[in-house]
Write an enzyme that holds these catalytic residues in place. Structure first.
Site, PDB file in Angstrom:
ATOM      1  N   TYR A 116      26.890  36.902  33.289  1.00 14.90           N
ATOM      2  CA  TYR A 116      28.080  35.360  32.715  1.00 14.90           C
ATOM      3  C   TYR A 116      26.100  34.393  32.454  1.00 14.90           C
ATOM      4  O   TYR A 116      26.621  33.470  31.504  1.00 14.90           O
ATOM      5  CB  TYR A 116      28.895  34.474  33.403  1.00 14.90           C
ATOM      6  N   LYS A 170      28.912  49.664  40.088  1.00 18.01           N
ATOM      7  CA  LYS A 170      28.653  50.077  39.159  1.00 18.01           C
ATOM      8  C   LYS A 170      26.844  51.103  39.614  1.00 18.01           C
ATOM      9  O   LYS A 170      25.984  51.097  39.107  1.00 18.01           O
ATOM     10  CB  LYS A 170      28.955  49.842  37.702  1.00 18.01           C
ATOM     11  N   ASP A 211      34.880  52.357  38.148  1.00 19.46           N
ATOM     12  CA  ASP A 211      35.752  52.968  36.951  1.00 19.46           C
ATOM     13  C   ASP A 211      36.843  53.368  37.861  1.00 19.46           C
ATOM     14  O   ASP A 211      38.069  53.266  37.498  1.00 19.46           O
ATOM     15  CB  ASP A 211      35.483  53.366  36.365  1.00 19.46           C
ATOM     16  N   ASP A 254      36.067  39.570  37.124  1.00 19.90           N
ATOM     17  CA  ASP A 254      37.175  38.709  36.412  1.00 19.90           C
ATOM     18  C   ASP A 254      38.071  39.621  35.557  1.00 19.90           C
ATOM     19  O   ASP A 254      38.778  39.509  35.707  1.00 19.90           O
ATOM     20  CB  ASP A 254      36.312  37.718  34.539  1.00 19.90           C
ATOM     21  N   ASP A 297      42.172  40.099  36.695  1.00 17.48           N
ATOM     22  CA  ASP A 297      43.732  39.696  35.860  1.00 17.48           C
ATOM     23  C   ASP A 297      43.784  41.058  36.034  1.00 17.48           C
ATOM     24  O   ASP A 297      45.697  41.207  35.611  1.00 17.48           O
ATOM     25  CB  ASP A 297      42.455  39.877  34.907  1.00 17.48           C
TER      26      ASP A 297
HETATM   27  C1  IPM Z   1      38.587  33.129  34.859  1.00 12.20           C
HETATM   28  C2  IPM Z   1      38.670  32.657  33.287  1.00 12.20           C
HETATM   29  C3  IPM Z   1      37.229  32.693  33.091  1.00 12.20           C
HETATM   30  C4  IPM Z   1      36.348  33.933  33.228  1.00 12.20           C
HETATM   31  C5  IPM Z   1      36.931  32.345  31.168  1.00 12.20           C
HETATM   32  C6  IPM Z   1      38.257  31.280  30.516  1.00 12.20           C
HETATM   33  C7  IPM Z   1      35.445  32.415  30.612  1.00 12.20           C
HETATM   34  O1  IPM Z   1      38.842  34.647  32.484  1.00 12.20           O
HETATM   35  O2  IPM Z   1      38.863  32.255  35.175  1.00 12.20           O
HETATM   36  O3  IPM Z   1      38.715  34.300  35.261  1.00 12.20           O
HETATM   37  O4  IPM Z   1      35.884  34.512  32.835  1.00 12.20           O
HETATM   38  O5  IPM Z   1      35.780  33.507  34.561  1.00 12.20           O
HETATM   39 MG    MG Z   2      38.970  36.388  33.833  1.00 11.35          MG
END
Ligand code: IPM
Ligand code: MG
Length: 345
Positions: free
Chosen positions: A139, A184, A216, A240, A244
């Site tokens: 990032y 990884k 993975d 990240d 999710d």
């Molecule tokens: C998160 C979001 C952010 C990230 C984006 C909005 C930049 O997806 O907080 O997980 O990738 O960190």
């Molecule tokens: Mg995110």
């Protein structure tokens, strides 16, 4: 002295869920006699519209002097092609405040098990914490884009890895004492260093069982055996993606809070979901992720464990009564969901 809370409502459904979170905070502050001042500042797209910058100096100055920060959500389709995007503000905020440790708890509500895409038998006992490194890695490495070639540099120092891994070990000590480090290592140099540092630090935490997983296969295990995890620690990008993925276990992104900590500045609390522009302004957004982020703030920045539990059990009881917003398959509006939670406080 009053504790200063900075509220960054941001974009999309942000203002609606922030209002709900603050309503709960005010209720709890009164009950537990917490002395708080709440200040609102522009951030994300809302700040771009006024200052042409997602993190204006006035907002940055305010958050630096805060005791804690609440952030709702940022972003929107109108910024997709823009040179300055709301997300740049979020990354800058994390970097400026040194918010290196992002904690994303995955705890399921029994009453929502019908919303999970997983079979009920896989969900029993699922309760883990994703500790995501937040200010390093790909990032924040060099990003380079030209017509026919592009690259992004992933880089970690030993010190950066040590800081996040230590925090994860300490979290594991307060929980079921199991740490899964995800990397990884069969391909990436950064992952080789990561794994080495985890093994070195493990000596200092003999009471914590450590395992390594490749990212993975970890992605697969999160679905096939989610109850085996206690604390997960991983680098920025993997965290990240995996957080999710993990959030769908609960049935909706709309119930997932998070906390981000620095070494010695204010912490930031935010839902893990985005600004949901498609439902913005309709009064139907689920406020629970914001309300649970407020609970995390009350516990971790204000040191009010009991008040945090009061909020969390009010959320749980409202869900048990079947009050659900649309993302949970119900018909309740944001206001109705909020009213149900407040009446359970
Ligand atoms: C998160 C979001 C952010 C990230 C984006 C909005 C930049 O997806 O907080 O997980 O990738 O960190
Ligand atoms: Mg995110």
């Amino acid at each position: 002295m009053a504790k200063k809370i900075i509220a960054l409502a941001g974009d999309g459904i942000g203002p609606e869920i922030m209002a709900a979170g603050l309503a709960v905070l005010e209720e709890v502050a009164e009950r537990f006699q917490l002395d708080l001042t709440i200040e609102h500042h522009l951030f994300g797209g809302a700040a771009i519209d006024v200052y042409q910058h997602p993190l204006p100096d006035s907002t940055l100055e305010a958050v630096r002097s805060a005791d804690a920060i609440l952030l709702a959500a940022i972003g929107g389709p109108q910024y997709d092609q823009a040179t300055i995007r709301p997300e740049q503000g979020l990354l800058a905020l994390r970097k400026e405040l040194g918010l290196y440790a992002n904690l994303r708890p995955v705890k399921l509500f029994d009453s929502l098990s019908d919303r999970s895409p997983l079979k009920a038998n896989l969900l029993t006992g699922v309760d883990f914490l994703v500790v995501r490194e937040l200010t390093g890695g790909i990032y924040f490495g060099t990003h380079h884009l030209e017509e026919d070639k592009a690259f992004d540099i992933n880089s970690y120092t030993r010190e950066e890895i040590k800081a996040i891994v230590r925090l994860a070990f300490e979290a594991a000590q307060r929980r079921r004492k199991k740490l899964t480090s995800i990397d990884k290592q069969n391909v990436l140099a950064t992952s080789k260093l990561w794994r080495k540092v985890v093994d070195e630090l493990a000596q200092d935490y003999p009471d914590v069982e450590v395992e390594h997983q490749l990212v993975d296969s970890a992605a697969m295990l999160l679905i096939t055996r989610p109850s085996q995890f206690d604390v997960i620690v991983t680098e920025n990008l993997f965290g990240d993606i995996l957080s999710d993925e993990a959030s769908v276990l609960s049935g909706s992104l709309g119930v997932m809070p998070s906390a981000s900590h620095s070494l010695n500045g204010p912490s930031l609390y935010e839902p893990i979901h985005g600004s949901a522009p498609d439902i913005a302004g309709k009064g139907i957004a689920n406020p629970i992720s914001m309300i649970l982020s407020v609970a995390m703030m009350v516990r971790e920045s204000l040191g009010q464990e009991e008040a945090a539990q009061v909020i969390e059990s009010a959320v749980e009881r409202s869900l048990e009564k079947g009050i659900r917003t649309q993302d949970l398959g119900g018909k309740a509006t944001t206001a109705e969901m909020l009213a149900a939670i407040i009446s359970e406080l």
